[in-house]
Design an enzyme around this catalytic site. Structure first.
Site, PDB file in Angstrom:
ATOM      1  N   TYR A  57      13.501 -81.189 -79.525  1.00  0.00           N
ATOM      2  CA  TYR A  57      14.102 -79.932 -79.992  1.00  0.00           C
ATOM      3  C   TYR A  57      13.289 -78.742 -79.480  1.00  0.00           C
ATOM      4  O   TYR A  57      13.836 -77.805 -78.895  1.00  0.00           O
ATOM      5  CB  TYR A  57      14.138 -79.944 -81.521  1.00  0.00           C
ATOM      6  CG  TYR A  57      14.817 -78.752 -82.148  1.00  0.00           C
ATOM      7  CD1 TYR A  57      16.187 -78.560 -82.013  1.00  0.00           C
ATOM      8  CD2 TYR A  57      14.089 -77.834 -82.910  1.00  0.00           C
ATOM      9  CE1 TYR A  57      16.817 -77.481 -82.617  1.00  0.00           C
ATOM     10  CE2 TYR A  57      14.720 -76.759 -83.520  1.00  0.00           C
ATOM     11  CZ  TYR A  57      16.080 -76.585 -83.371  1.00  0.00           C
ATOM     12  OH  TYR A  57      16.706 -75.510 -83.975  1.00  0.00           O
TER      13      TYR A  57
ATOM     14  N   TYR B  11      18.530 -65.886 -66.334  1.00  0.00           N
ATOM     15  CA  TYR B  11      19.846 -65.264 -66.149  1.00  0.00           C
ATOM     16  C   TYR B  11      19.762 -63.751 -66.324  1.00  0.00           C
ATOM     17  O   TYR B  11      20.459 -63.000 -65.658  1.00  0.00           O
ATOM     18  CB  TYR B  11      20.880 -65.866 -67.122  1.00  0.00           C
ATOM     19  CG  TYR B  11      21.668 -66.990 -66.494  1.00  0.00           C
ATOM     20  CD1 TYR B  11      21.060 -68.192 -66.189  1.00  0.00           C
ATOM     21  CD2 TYR B  11      23.015 -66.834 -66.172  1.00  0.00           C
ATOM     22  CE1 TYR B  11      21.764 -69.224 -65.590  1.00  0.00           C
ATOM     23  CE2 TYR B  11      23.728 -67.862 -65.576  1.00  0.00           C
ATOM     24  CZ  TYR B  11      23.100 -69.047 -65.292  1.00  0.00           C
ATOM     25  OH  TYR B  11      23.808 -70.062 -64.690  1.00  0.00           O
TER      26      TYR B  11
ATOM     27  N   GLY C 130      26.537 -69.565 -68.076  1.00  0.00           N
ATOM     28  CA  GLY C 130      27.490 -69.452 -66.966  1.00  0.00           C
ATOM     29  C   GLY C 130      28.788 -68.814 -67.430  1.00  0.00           C
ATOM     30  O   GLY C 130      29.373 -67.975 -66.732  1.00  0.00           O
TER      31      GLY C 130
ATOM     32  N   LEU D 268      32.442 -75.400 -69.037  1.00  0.00           N
ATOM     33  CA  LEU D 268      33.026 -74.635 -70.128  1.00  0.00           C
ATOM     34  C   LEU D 268      34.029 -73.634 -69.570  1.00  0.00           C
ATOM     35  O   LEU D 268      33.671 -72.803 -68.731  1.00  0.00           O
ATOM     36  CB  LEU D 268      31.867 -73.897 -70.806  1.00  0.00           C
ATOM     37  CG  LEU D 268      31.915 -73.555 -72.275  1.00  0.00           C
ATOM     38  CD1 LEU D 268      32.336 -74.739 -73.110  1.00  0.00           C
ATOM     39  CD2 LEU D 268      30.514 -73.103 -72.718  1.00  0.00           C
TER      40      LEU D 268
ATOM     41  N   ALA E 238      20.484 -68.914 -79.886  1.00  0.00           N
ATOM     42  CA  ALA E 238      19.844 -69.317 -81.138  1.00  0.00           C
ATOM     43  C   ALA E 238      18.589 -70.108 -80.771  1.00  0.00           C
ATOM     44  O   ALA E 238      18.660 -71.299 -80.496  1.00  0.00           O
ATOM     45  CB  ALA E 238      20.798 -70.183 -81.962  1.00  0.00           C
TER      46      ALA E 238
ATOM     47  N   LYS F  67      20.055 -82.344 -74.094  1.00  0.00           N
ATOM     48  CA  LYS F  67      21.171 -81.944 -73.229  1.00  0.00           C
ATOM     49  C   LYS F  67      21.809 -80.631 -73.677  1.00  0.00           C
ATOM     50  O   LYS F  67      22.111 -79.766 -72.863  1.00  0.00           O
ATOM     51  CB  LYS F  67      22.239 -83.049 -73.194  1.00  0.00           C
ATOM     52  CG  LYS F  67      21.837 -84.224 -72.312  1.00  0.00           C
ATOM     53  CD  LYS F  67      22.863 -85.341 -72.358  1.00  0.00           C
ATOM     54  CE  LYS F  67      24.153 -84.964 -71.651  1.00  0.00           C
ATOM     55  NZ  LYS F  67      25.117 -86.097 -71.687  1.00  0.00           N
TER      56      LYS F  67
END
Ligand code: UDP
Length: 319
Positions: A152, A166, A109, A68, A121, A98
């Site tokens: 899910y 993180y 990241g 991204l 979310a 995924k």
């Protein structure tokens, strides 16, 4: 020191989805620049068509499970990309896993690279078929990892773990919203969820399909209330997960009866088999959101359903 201008820029993954598009509206209305990223697997350009010409809105057609890159500085990354209805995530099980795992990693990241805050979310599905009722954030849940809903539920549980890693390892400013059933205008008519399905069936005069005996419960929150809660959470300093939802619990059968009555339909109610691992009850304990965000839902179910039915009538161009 970043300028005020750059501090007001946000990325919303899944921004062309139901919830994501309402978030795009809110952030544009608050004066932010919004970069909406969506691969349109379950989202739709129709949801953001009214924003496309706006000078503070940009749509990027992209799959966030890939690397991204976004130019410039960012205030926040809101990660809302994922199929979200049981029908959708069971139709796209591997994409769901995924986007919850690789997609969350990429979105984190990006937030880390930009020094931006990150909002995940997450979902009431992390509680699975709960053995504690109502569900407080301290409850660890009862999830079947190999069941049909596991794709899910486990993706979102992994996403929470990744988000906390993180935060702990990189010192990222993170927020986790555990979102309970939310409804409102722009829900996809064929997403298979109870409220859009019942509304479409009632508007078309078809039978309303209640699964099981209809005594299973859900607690449904109108989308404007949800967006307000998410907005407050992002701007807060609350790192631990926060339940966002309306504690107004209702059985699925009652929900079907209410929708039929509000539409003014004569449709019969028919009973169909209960799907595998369908949670028997679901209701958020929202004390944390009340205390830390000063938030609670304000839109009554009847009012929210009427607004949603009006939107469905308009889009169906009928009834
Ligand atoms: N449901 C139903 N008829 C439908 C669709 C759903 O009775 O046509 C039931 C479903 O079995 C579940 C509840 O409604 O008990 C809510 O389902 P939904 O798909 O809206 O979301 P969930 O909360 O299960 O993720």
């Amino acid at each position: 020191m970043p300028s005020v201008h750059t501090l007001r820029r946000v990325v919303i993954t899944g921004g062309a989805g139901f919830l994501g598009s309402h978030l795009c509206d809110r952030f544009v209305a608050e004066g932010y620049e919004v970069v909406c990223i969506d691969n349109l697997l379950t989202g739709s350009v129709d949801n953001i068509a009214h924003l496309l010409g706006h000078r503070r809105f940009r749509f990027v057609h992209y799959d966030v499970t890939n690397y991204l890159y976004v130019e410039g500085e960012l205030f926040a990354v809101l990660h809302f990309a994922s199929p979200a209805s049981p029908k959708d995530y069971q139709m796209h099980p591997i994409h769901t896993l995924k986007v919850g795992s690789l997609g969350t990693h990429k979105a984190l990241g990006l937030a880390k690279a930009k020094g931006a805050r990150f909002l995940l979310a997450s979902t009431s599905e992390v509680y699975g078929d709960p053995l504690v009722h109502p569900q407080p954030e301290e409850y660890w849940g009862n999830v079947n990892p190999i069941g049909v809903r596991g794709v899910y539920d486990e993706a979102k549980r992994f996403a929470e773990a990744m988000t906390m890693a993180y935060h702990r390892y990189h010192g990222l400013q993170t927020r986790i919203a555990r979102i309970f059933n939310t409804y409102g205008p722009r829900m996809r008519m064929d997403d298979g969820r109870a409220i859009p399905t019942f509304i479409v069936q009632a508007l078309r005069g078809e039978p309303l399909t209640v699964y099981g005996d209809g005594r299973q419960t859900r607690s449904v929150c109108y989308v404007d209330d949800m967006v307000e809660g998410l907005y407050r959470l992002l701007l807060s300093e609350v790192v631990e997960p926060v339940n966002l939802g309306n504690p107004d619990e209702v059985s699925v059968l009652q929900l079907a009866e209410e929708i039929r009555q509000l539409v003014g339909a004569n449709s019969p109610i028919v009973f169909e088999p209960l799907p595998q691992d369908d949670p028997r009850v679901r209701r958020p304990d929202i004390r944390r959101a009340q205390e830390l965000l000063g938030w609670e839902p304000t839109v009554e179910r009847r009012e929210g359903l009427l607004r949603t039915i009006a939107d469905f009538r308009k889009r169906l161009g009928c009834c």
